[in-house]
Design a protein around this motif. Structure first.
Motif, PDB file in Angstrom:
ATOM      1  N   UNK A  73     -10.680  21.156 -68.036  1.00  0.00           N
ATOM      2  CA  UNK A  73      -9.451  21.806 -68.502  1.00  0.00           C
ATOM      3  C   UNK A  73      -8.217  21.147 -67.917  1.00  0.00           C
ATOM      4  N   UNK A  74      -8.260  20.886 -66.611  1.00  0.00           N
ATOM      5  CA  UNK A  74      -7.110  20.262 -65.945  1.00  0.00           C
ATOM      6  C   UNK A  74      -6.852  18.872 -66.525  1.00  0.00           C
ATOM      7  N   UNK A  75      -7.912  18.117 -66.751  1.00  0.00           N
ATOM      8  CA  UNK A  75      -7.761  16.782 -67.326  1.00  0.00           C
ATOM      9  C   UNK A  75      -7.133  16.830 -68.705  1.00  0.00           C
ATOM     10  N   UNK A  76      -7.585  17.781 -69.526  1.00  0.00           N
ATOM     11  CA  UNK A  76      -7.050  17.891 -70.890  1.00  0.00           C
ATOM     12  C   UNK A  76      -5.581  18.303 -70.859  1.00  0.00           C
ATOM     13  N   UNK A 247     -12.383  27.032 -60.709  1.00  0.00           N
ATOM     14  CA  UNK A 247     -11.531  28.163 -61.082  1.00  0.00           C
ATOM     15  C   UNK A 247     -10.077  28.021 -60.659  1.00  0.00           C
ATOM     16  N   UNK A 248      -9.769  27.015 -59.832  1.00  0.00           N
ATOM     17  CA  UNK A 248      -8.393  26.829 -59.346  1.00  0.00           C
ATOM     18  C   UNK A 248      -7.671  25.830 -60.251  1.00  0.00           C
ATOM     19  N   UNK A 249      -7.395  26.269 -61.475  1.00  0.00           N
ATOM     20  CA  UNK A 249      -6.853  25.358 -62.491  1.00  0.00           C
ATOM     21  C   UNK A 249      -5.503  24.765 -62.077  1.00  0.00           C
ATOM     22  N   UNK A 254      -2.294  20.019 -60.523  1.00  0.00           N
ATOM     23  CA  UNK A 254      -1.394  19.323 -59.584  1.00  0.00           C
ATOM     24  C   UNK A 254      -2.034  18.016 -59.093  1.00  0.00           C
ATOM     25  N   UNK A 255      -3.328  18.067 -58.803  1.00  0.00           N
ATOM     26  CA  UNK A 255      -4.009  16.873 -58.302  1.00  0.00           C
ATOM     27  C   UNK A 255      -4.171  15.812 -59.391  1.00  0.00           C
ATOM     28  N   UNK A 256      -4.467  16.251 -60.607  1.00  0.00           N
ATOM     29  CA  UNK A 256      -4.623  15.267 -61.701  1.00  0.00           C
ATOM     30  C   UNK A 256      -3.272  14.614 -62.004  1.00  0.00           C
TER      31      UNK A 256
END
Ligand SMILES: [Zn+2]
Length: 272
Positions: A73-76, A247-249, A254-256
């Motif tokens: 999800x984060x990547x997308x 779960x920490x989207x 932020x990291x991505x």
């Protein structure tokens, strides 16, 4: 990954990219993301890769553990803001990839299949070993790398989630389970379950400077466990792995984003 987001993307494509969302317009413009599905066969078992892409397919983010969906999800979200592709290996929603050869069941960790020694070790660890299973996994790993031309990447970013409440940046302290890091920075301001694992000194220096948890792989001494990080070190491809607590989207986004800014700074993203 979250079904709603996938569905949102597909609907947007089907509708010809005309929808817009008022409240989350900057974050949720899924209309430009394309989703492609590729089928692979291991023995008698089908697995799929979903590729989410916007603009140029650079950088490439890869998720292989199918129970680590926050990372996808984060990547997308980040390629939606910028560009690039996310390759998600879909195999039943679990960490390990299960398949059959001649009716016999086998399992592997899909992040341990990128070398001969790794394939043997992960088959033995997860269940039965046979030459037929070994051959089937080797063939799949080769097809996966070739299908997405991963050996030609300027950099590979793996997406993971820490899920067991155990594995963390602390695991790389001297004397701990995964010691033998070339360098380690542990921030006092971050969760220990959120960290970068990198193979490139430049990445380590940059992320340390931004006070992220980061561990530098010892490329000369790392054991050949068949993981993507070792494969990339062998091929001379810069690699980093983003590990964030499941779960920490927002923390993973932020990291991505930070990773992407770093790759841009070092000229590792193809813009044309
Ligand atoms: Zn993982």
């Amino acid at each position: 990954m979250k079904q709603s987001l996938i569905l949102g993307c597909m609907i947007a494509i089907a509708a010809g990219c005309t929808t817009s969302r008022d409240s989350e317009a900057s974050r949720a413009q899924p209309a430009a993301i394309q989703i492609m599905r590729t089928r692979f066969v291991i023995g008698e078992t089908n697995v799929h890769a979903l590729v989410y892409q916007q603009g140029q397919p650079s950088p490439t983010f890869i998720n292989v553990h199918d129970d680590e969906n926050t990372s996808v999800e984060a990547g997308v979200v980040v390629i939606d803001e910028t560009s690039g592709r996310v390759i998600e290996l879909v195999h039943g929603g679990q960490r390990h990839l299960r398949f059959t050869v001649d009716g016999q069941e086998y399992a592997v960790d899909p992040n341990r299949i990128f070398s001969d020694a790794g394939i043997r070790a992960t088959l033995e660890r997860q269940g039965e070993y046979s030459r037929a299973a070994h051959w089937a996994v080797e063939r799949f790993a080769r097809q996966f790398l070739e299908r997405f031309a991963l050996q030609r990447e300027r950099v590979i970013v793996a997406l993971h989630n820490t899920v067991d409440g155990n594995y963390s940046i602390e695991s790389y302290r001297p004397g701990a389970q995964h010691a033998a890091a070339a360098a380690l920075h542990i921030s006092t301001n971050r969760s220990r379950f959120d960290f970068f694992y990198v193979t490139d000194q430049r990445f380590f220096d940059y992320l340390k400077q931004r006070d992220f948890n980061v561990v530098l792989q010892n490329n000369a001494r790392v054991p050949d466990d068949g993981s993507l990080s070792v494969y990339c070190a062998t091929k001379g491809i810069p690699y980093l792995n983003i590990e964030t607590e499941l779960g920490q989207l927002d923390r993973q986004i932020e990291m991505v984003r930070a990773a992407r800014q770093m790759l841009d700074k070092f000229g590792l993203i193809k813009h044309h």
